[in-house]
Design an enzyme around this catalytic site. Structure first.
Site, PDB file in Angstrom:
ATOM      1  N   GLU A 246       4.187   3.126 -24.723  1.00 23.47           N
ATOM      2  CA  GLU A 246       2.920   2.437 -24.414  1.00 23.47           C
ATOM      3  C   GLU A 246       2.340   2.918 -23.087  1.00 23.47           C
ATOM      4  O   GLU A 246       1.136   3.119 -22.959  1.00 23.47           O
ATOM      5  CB  GLU A 246       3.127   0.917 -24.362  1.00 23.47           C
ATOM      6  CG  GLU A 246       3.588   0.279 -25.669  1.00 23.47           C
ATOM      7  CD  GLU A 246       2.604   0.480 -26.806  1.00 23.47           C
ATOM      8  OE1 GLU A 246       1.404   0.629 -26.517  1.00 23.47           O
ATOM      9  OE2 GLU A 246       3.037   0.511 -27.967  1.00 23.47           O
ATOM     10  N   ASP A 327       4.751   9.556 -27.698  1.00 19.88           N
ATOM     11  CA  ASP A 327       6.177   9.750 -28.007  1.00 19.88           C
ATOM     12  C   ASP A 327       6.781  10.820 -27.099  1.00 19.88           C
ATOM     13  O   ASP A 327       7.867  10.652 -26.543  1.00 19.88           O
ATOM     14  CB  ASP A 327       6.356  10.168 -29.475  1.00 19.88           C
ATOM     15  CG  ASP A 327       6.215   8.983 -30.431  1.00 19.88           C
ATOM     16  OD1 ASP A 327       6.147   7.836 -29.949  1.00 19.88           O
ATOM     17  OD2 ASP A 327       6.188   9.219 -31.654  1.00 19.88           O
TER      18      ASP A 327
HETATM   19 ZN   LIG Z   1       1.285   4.206 -29.820  1.00 18.04          ZN
END
Ligand SMILES: [Zn+2]
Length: 380
Positions: A246, A327
């Site tokens: 996030e 990611d």
């Molecule tokens: Zn995301």
């Protein structure tokens, strides 16, 4: 869809979970096919019988004020569509979600949610609509510029205050307690050079066992929200990895670019709308006797659908690219394995479809499917 567990999913789903996920997928697809067909039918009937025009003519017996007309027009349509869709919402929550063990919503919560949503739509939606019609009446052709300014201001305001104004109407949010997890998160945000004071836990378990986490706001208002359902099942390092993802969105400027893109989108849409709203043809086609803002808006909404589908597709491509970047950001802090594990747990918990068709992913998915994300994490 096969009931046989594919080799690539061994170690993620077991046989039984996999069969359940396939069944869930089937039940949901069948349900959305039925609801989509019905709403298509209703729209066709409204066209064939001139329903929009009839409503416009009928309301004109009561008032000729364009703002009141617009409010009443969308009020009636909104309420009618709400009554039509309510049984489907009920069925989805209390039959489908219940059958697969997700549902935690009580009848009371369901009813109150519904009433609160209606009130919010009336107050916020009605307020914005009245304001935009007023601007249109004052400025005509240039109305799209002023409306764009209003909508921009409104979205900025919502981004800042959504968590403190809207969320509390539906959920309880508590600051994450001091302890192991908070320390681990603090350690990470220092390493990542990210000032983070607001970490909240939200009672998602009030409605569903499904789990999630999200990032909202910006500047001093930025906060990370973890579902309590997420906390139950994950190791601390896995939660830190989800947070790192996030924070990656923030660090890679996805929040700002997403906001700018949707502004651009709104600008284009408003501009095209401003070209057709004053013309009588769309209103006459819907059975009205004269052009008006509200009937023009309905006609435009329908005509714009193909373009909005294409734009949505472009937004999905953009969003999936951002997911990979977030990611990779988490992976660059040595959290690739932990993030992979947490994504697997989330997928299993939510009975996600792990082998969607490539074409379906291209058109509809805002996030890449699990296997693609795991592969990306492995390559870091
Ligand atoms: Zn995301």
């Amino acid at each position: 869809m096969s009931v046989q567990l594919p080799d690539q999913l061994k170690g993620i789903y077991n046989e039984e979970q996999y069969a359940r996920s396939q069944e869930y997928e089937k039940v949901k697809s069948r349900f959305s096919l039925i609801t989509a067909s019905l709403s298509f039918l209703v729209i066709i009937l409204m066209f064939a019988l001139g329903g929009f025009g009839w409503l416009d003519n009928y309301l004109r017996e009561w008032t000729n004020n364009p703002i009141w007309l617009g409010l009443l027009f969308f009020g009636v349509i909104g309420l009618a569509s709400d009554i039509l869709t309510l049984p489907f919402g009920w069925y989805s929550t209390f039959v489908i979600e219940e059958r697969f063990g997700f549902n935690k919503t009580t009848v009371k919560t369901f009813i109150f949610d519904h009433i609160k949503s209606l009130l919010l739509a009336a107050v916020i939606g009605g307020g914005l609509l009245a304001l935009v019609i007023w601007i249109y009446e004052q400025t005509q052709g240039m109305f799209w510029v002023y409306t764009l300014i209003v909508i921009t201001a409104f979205s900025l305001f919502m981004t800042m205050f959504y968590s403190t104004l809207i969320v509390p109407l539906f959920n309880k949010q508590k600051p994450l307690k001091d302890g192991e997890l908070r320390n681990a998160i603090q350690r990470f945000s220092e390493r990542a050079g990210f000032k983070l004071d607001n970490i909240f836990v939200i009672d998602g378990s009030k409605r569903s066992t499904k789990a999630n986490a999200y990032f909202t706001g910006f500047g001093a208002k930025k906060r990370i929200v973890l579902y309590d359902t997420l906390m139950d099942e994950m190791e601390n390092e896995e939660i830190v990895a989800v947070l790192a993802h996030e924070i990656g969105h923030y660090k890679k400027k996805h929040i700002v670019s997403g906001l700018l893109l949707s502004l651009l989108n709104t600008a284009v849409m408003l501009y095209i709308f401003s070209l057709v709203v004053g013309r009588p043809e769309p209103a006459l086609a819907l059975g009205a006797h004269q052009a008006s803002f509200h009937v023009g808006l309905v006609a435009f909404g329908i005509l714009y659908t193909p373009l909005s589908f294409l734009i949505g597709m472009g937004m999905n491509v953009f969003s999936r690219k951002n997911e990979y970047q977030a990611d990779s950001f988490a992976a660059s802090y040595g959290l690739a394995e932990a993030l992979g594990n947490s994504l697997k747990k989330l997928s299993v918990k939510n009975l996600s479809n792990l082998t969607p068709h490539k074409a379906y992913v291209f058109f509809h998915y805002s996030h890449p499917p699990l296997l693609a994300r795991l592969k990306n994490l492995k390559n870091q």
